[in-house]
Design a protein around this motif. Structure first.
Motif, short mmCIF file in Angstrom:
data_model
loop_
_atom_site.label_atom_id
_atom_site.label_comp_id
_atom_site.label_asym_id
_atom_site.label_seq_id
_atom_site.Cartn_x
_atom_site.Cartn_y
_atom_site.Cartn_z
N UNK A 1 0.82 -1.21 0.00
CA UNK A 1 0.00 0.00 0.00
C UNK A 1 0.85 1.26 0.00
N UNK A 2 1.98 1.22 0.68
CA UNK A 2 2.85 2.40 0.71
C UNK A 2 3.51 2.62 -0.65
N UNK A 3 3.90 1.56 -1.31
CA UNK A 3 4.41 1.70 -2.68
C UNK A 3 3.35 2.35 -3.57
N UNK A 4 2.12 1.91 -3.44
CA UNK A 4 1.03 2.43 -4.27
C UNK A 4 0.66 3.86 -3.91
N UNK A 5 0.96 4.29 -2.70
CA UNK A 5 0.48 5.60 -2.22
C UNK A 5 1.25 6.78 -2.80
N UNK A 6 2.34 6.53 -3.51
CA UNK A 6 3.11 7.63 -4.09
C UNK A 6 2.26 8.47 -5.02
N UNK A 7 2.25 9.77 -4.79
CA UNK A 7 1.56 10.74 -5.65
C UNK A 7 0.06 10.49 -5.77
N UNK A 8 -0.53 9.98 -4.69
CA UNK A 8 -1.98 9.86 -4.61
C UNK A 8 -2.37 9.96 -3.15
N UNK A 9 -3.65 9.80 -2.84
CA UNK A 9 -4.12 9.98 -1.46
C UNK A 9 -4.26 8.65 -0.74
N UNK A 10 -4.18 8.72 0.58
CA UNK A 10 -4.39 7.54 1.41
C UNK A 10 -5.82 7.01 1.22
N UNK A 11 -6.77 7.92 1.05
CA UNK A 11 -8.17 7.50 0.84
C UNK A 11 -8.29 6.62 -0.40
N UNK A 12 -7.60 6.99 -1.46
CA UNK A 12 -7.64 6.21 -2.69
C UNK A 12 -7.07 4.81 -2.47
N UNK A 13 -5.95 4.74 -1.79
CA UNK A 13 -5.30 3.44 -1.57
C UNK A 13 -6.12 2.58 -0.63
N UNK A 14 -6.67 3.17 0.42
CA UNK A 14 -7.54 2.41 1.32
C UNK A 14 -8.77 1.89 0.58
N UNK A 15 -9.22 2.64 -0.42
CA UNK A 15 -10.40 2.24 -1.17
C UNK A 15 -10.18 1.04 -2.07
N UNK A 16 -8.97 0.81 -2.53
CA UNK A 16 -8.72 -0.35 -3.41
C UNK A 16 -8.11 -1.54 -2.66
N UNK A 17 -7.88 -1.34 -1.37
CA UNK A 17 -7.23 -2.38 -0.57
C UNK A 17 -7.98 -3.71 -0.59
N UNK A 18 -9.29 -3.68 -0.36
CA UNK A 18 -10.02 -4.93 -0.19
C UNK A 18 -9.97 -5.80 -1.44
N UNK A 19 -10.19 -5.19 -2.61
CA UNK A 19 -10.16 -5.99 -3.83
C UNK A 19 -8.75 -6.51 -4.11
N UNK A 20 -7.75 -5.67 -3.90
CA UNK A 20 -6.37 -6.08 -4.17
C UNK A 20 -5.97 -7.27 -3.31
#
Length: 216
Positions: A38-57
């Protein structure tokens, strides 16, 4: 600014933004593998966005072994909202493969090992060691931490790695794990990038940016 003055700034921010250890995790994760990806994915975007795709990933790829064998196009589809999804997909699949091939499927616990993984720099490594393992061997410097460090007077550098070294010299080790949370919290609430709200800043009188003069 000397160490005592710097600590007094963080002490005041700590009063304004009270928190538990769990509150410091802006990304909602369940294990070291999840916070790493999730931290790798969080670059240049918001935590809300990453938390939102967590479950499916992580329902599709719950561990390094599953992600290492993933179809890259399917990973890209899932993480598309995070932006830069081609590069990020390659990085997280590559990281999963490295975990399987070099670390027995486990997330390494040192910064030196973590930064050998695709897409992992010192910021990501510091977040993982601090939040996943409770070890603060450095300071995670993101855009908020960098901006506030310069404005307040903690560092005159622009490079995140140099800012981190300045913070590590300025603050006692027991503060290293708190700095990221406190400066992000203040950066989002008051000391924003476009227009800092100096008139309601609790550390206004000790800020090195001269905001107090502009607010008068």
């Amino acid at each position: 600014m000397n160490s005592a003055e710097a600590v007094s700034v963080l002490t005041e921010l700590n009063r304004v933004y009270p928190h538990t250890r769990e509150d410091m995790n802006f990304l909602k994760f369940e294990n070291p593998f999840q916070i790493l990806i999730m931290t790798i994915l969080s670059a240049q975007t918001t935590d809300v966005t990453i938390n939102g795709l967590r479950d499916e990933l992580f329902s599709r790829y719950p561990d390094p072994q599953a992600l290492a064998g993933a179809d890259l196009r399917e990973v890209e589809r899932i993480i598309h909202p995070a932006g830069f999804y081609h590069t990020k997909a390659r990085n997280i699949v590559g990281t999963a493969r490295c975990l399987c091939e070099r670390f027995g499927g486990e997330v390494p616990q040192t910064i030196a090992e973590l930064v050998t993984l695709p897409g992992v720099g010192r910021k990501t490594a510091n977040i993982v060691t601090n939040h996943a393992f409770g070890v603060a061997d450095g300071v995670a410097v993101d855009t908020h931490v960098g901006r506030l460090s310069q404005r307040i007077g903690f560092s005159e550098n622009m490079d995140p790695n140099k800012i981190e070294q300045d913070l590590m010299r300025l603050f006692p080790r027991e503060w290293w794990g708190e700095i990221n949370f406190l400066l992000i919290s203040h950066g989002r609430a008051v000391c924003t990038a476009k227009r800092p709200a100096c008139e309601r800043c609790v550390i206004r009188d000790c800020c090195g940016a001269g905001c107090k003069d502009r607010a008068d």
